[in-house]
Design an enzyme around this catalytic site. Structure first.
Site, mmCIF file in Angstrom:
data_model
loop_
_atom_site.group_PDB
_atom_site.id
_atom_site.type_symbol
_atom_site.label_atom_id
_atom_site.label_comp_id
_atom_site.label_asym_id
_atom_site.label_seq_id
_atom_site.Cartn_x
_atom_site.Cartn_y
_atom_site.Cartn_z
ATOM 1 N N LYS A 27 -78.637 -49.128 36.240
ATOM 2 C CA LYS A 27 -77.720 -49.629 35.210
ATOM 3 C C LYS A 27 -76.933 -50.844 35.691
ATOM 4 O O LYS A 27 -76.509 -50.893 36.850
ATOM 5 C CB LYS A 27 -76.708 -48.539 34.838
ATOM 6 C CG LYS A 27 -77.291 -47.348 34.109
ATOM 7 C CD LYS A 27 -76.188 -46.350 33.776
ATOM 8 C CE LYS A 27 -76.730 -45.007 33.327
ATOM 9 N NZ LYS A 27 -77.376 -45.051 32.023
ATOM 10 N N GLY A 68 -72.337 -37.871 29.691
ATOM 11 C CA GLY A 68 -71.480 -37.084 30.558
ATOM 12 C C GLY A 68 -70.753 -35.954 29.867
ATOM 13 O O GLY A 68 -69.909 -35.311 30.464
#
Lengths: 188, 291
Positions: free
Chosen positions: B80, B152
């Protein structure tokens, strides 16, 4: 006539579209029960050979498909499919069906930056588009294997009995001639 | 960027279809993921659940750590970079990453512009909540799209919302008259030719995965039945009781996503799923980053 397409992971839809264009019926192999359907040819598509190699065992395809290939059912294998067929994988201690007496090198051209497209000669067909995606190539062949295409000194397509295998992806381009040749093998 | 390279990059995504891409933070985790049947791994220093817990600015991972993972596995490795941080992307290209995720999970580096992904040889995957975002990212050069979900959290609600939104907008464009497509392009703030592509093909011009909040085999199968072509699993695996078993089960559930009997079997004895946080309990909505 009907073709079975291994559909556990990867670019199997692209092969199915090719079969659609050629008017050929097919079934998808996703789980063991799918093997009960009748078919006369097998396509092993591109994708990740580690994933496919694991799933053909754990989902219960391995023995049946290996028997069918060994007893001469025509098979078309592209990229990861070639790795599934190869007797030896140079940089991996796992082999899978091991029905094709060749040695392949996985990710032989490196990472994605090494992926490429070209047009080159395929024995018996002529110039065809060839798309190589994190592709393997063949580093060694045993007796009885016919070389069908090369990229410089590397072997990129072979046949052995009714097994037709290549390190590139004819299913990604518009040219249907390789699939046509496979379908003719199945029709015989 | 030559047309050829973009085609090859879209085609790599095609090879990932029907597969599961797993977040990993160490070479050991990467090996577990590969052995469990991941079709690619996402190398990052902290998984989204920990990024969320730690707070603060979250950046591209240490290249050394990413290279450690590249050496550990033979499957594609993604990493990322921050939204708009084209230098982080240049570094990832320099270490020959297979796919860059320009990700809302990290802190955005630019609150206006995304990276001009057409300037890169390596492929990009980007998140999108709806069709407009997806087509804007594709116009900037993304060769793969994923839902944004809410990373998350272990809560799949947003990924579902994004996938449904995308589907309904695509269905709407498909049934439009041709003369309505000009206005639609204007409303979505995307080029006309991309709208025409969606109208003619009834799908995005690139592969579309689900991401964010996938924690169980059933979550993964849900996203596949809603039309995802594959699944990213982030915190869901290595934040659970038995990562190996759960990863295995999710991989098989993605292959046989309509086989409820098999998925029921796969869902047995997986140990504890990640605890998760409900959408309403979180203060920071990462999906709102980068539109």
């Amino acid at each position: 006539m009907r073709v079975a397409v291994l559909a556990v992971q990867g670019a199997f839809l692209e092969h199915e579209k090719m079969l659609d264009r050629l008017g050929v019926d097919y079934v998808e192999l996703r789980k063991k029960e799918d093997l009960k359907q009748s078919y006369n040819g097998i396509i092993l598509p591109g994708g990740e050979s580690t994933v496919q190699g694991k799933l053909i065992r754990e989902l219960g395809f391995y023995d049946t498909l290996k028997d069918q290939i060994q007893s001469g059912m025509p098979v078309l294998a592209t990229c990861a499919g070639l790795i599934l067929l190869a007797q030896k994988v140079e940089n991996d201690d796992r082999s899978h069906f091991a029905t094709l007496p060749v040695t392949v090198k996985r990710n032989a051209y490196g990472r994605q930056l090494g992926s490429f497209y070209k047009e080159d000669t395929f024995e018996g067909i002529g110039k065809i588009p060839m798309t190589f995606i994190r592709a393997p190539y063949i580093t060694d062949i045993k007796e009885g294997v016919t070389i069908l295409a090369r990229d410089k000194e590397f072997i990129t397509a072979v046949s052995y009995g009714n097994q037709l295998a290549m390190s590139f992806h004819p299913e990604l381009d518009e040219d249907t001639r390789i699939h046509q040749q496979f379908v003719e093998m199945v029709e015989k | 960027m030559e047309e050829n390279r973009y085609a090859l990059n879209k085609e790599l995504a095609q090879m990932l279809k029907g597969g599961v891409i797993m977040d990993v933070t160490t070479p050991e985790q990467a090996k577990i993921a590969e052995a469990a049947g991941a079709c690619a791994v996402m190398a990052l220093e902290r998984i989204p659940a920990d990024i969320r817990a730690a707070g603060g600015v979250s950046r591209m991972s240490d290249p050394k750590m990413i290279q450690g993972i590249q050496e550990a596995v033979s499957i594609p490795v993604m990493a990322k970079c921050r939204i708009g941080h084209f230098v982080e992307a240049q570094l990832l290209e320099a270490i020959e990453i297979d796919y860059i995720d320009e990700s809302e999970v990290l802190s955005p580096a630019d609150d206006v512009y995304h990276i001009d992904k057409t300037k890169f040889k390596v492929p990009f995957v980007c998140g999108a909540k709806d069709l407009g975002e997806a087509l804007r990212r594709i116009n900037e050069g993304a060769s793969m799209i994923r839902t944004k979900g809410e990373p998350g959290t272990g809560d799949v609600v947003q990924a579902v919302r994004h996938m449904r939104m995308m589907n309904s907008e695509i269905a709407k464009i498909k049934t439009m008259r041709e003369d309505e497509l000009f206005q639609e392009a204007k409303e979505l703030q995307v080029p006309y030719d991309l709208v025409v592509y969606v109208h003619e093909n009834g799908k995005l011009p690139v592969v579309n995965f689900a991401a964010g909040g996938v924690a169980t085999p059933a979550d993964a199968a849900l996203m596949m039945q809603l039309g995802a072509e594959g699944v990213f699993v982030g915190s869901g695996i290595f934040k659970s009781g038995n990562p190996e078993k759960r990863a295995n089960a999710i991989v098989k559930a993605v292959t046989n996503f309509t086989d409820a009997k098999m998925i029921a079997e796969l869902s047995k004895d997986l140990g504890e799923a990640m605890v998760g946080i409900n959408e309403q309990e979180i203060e920071l909505l990462m999906a709102e980053r980068g539109k």
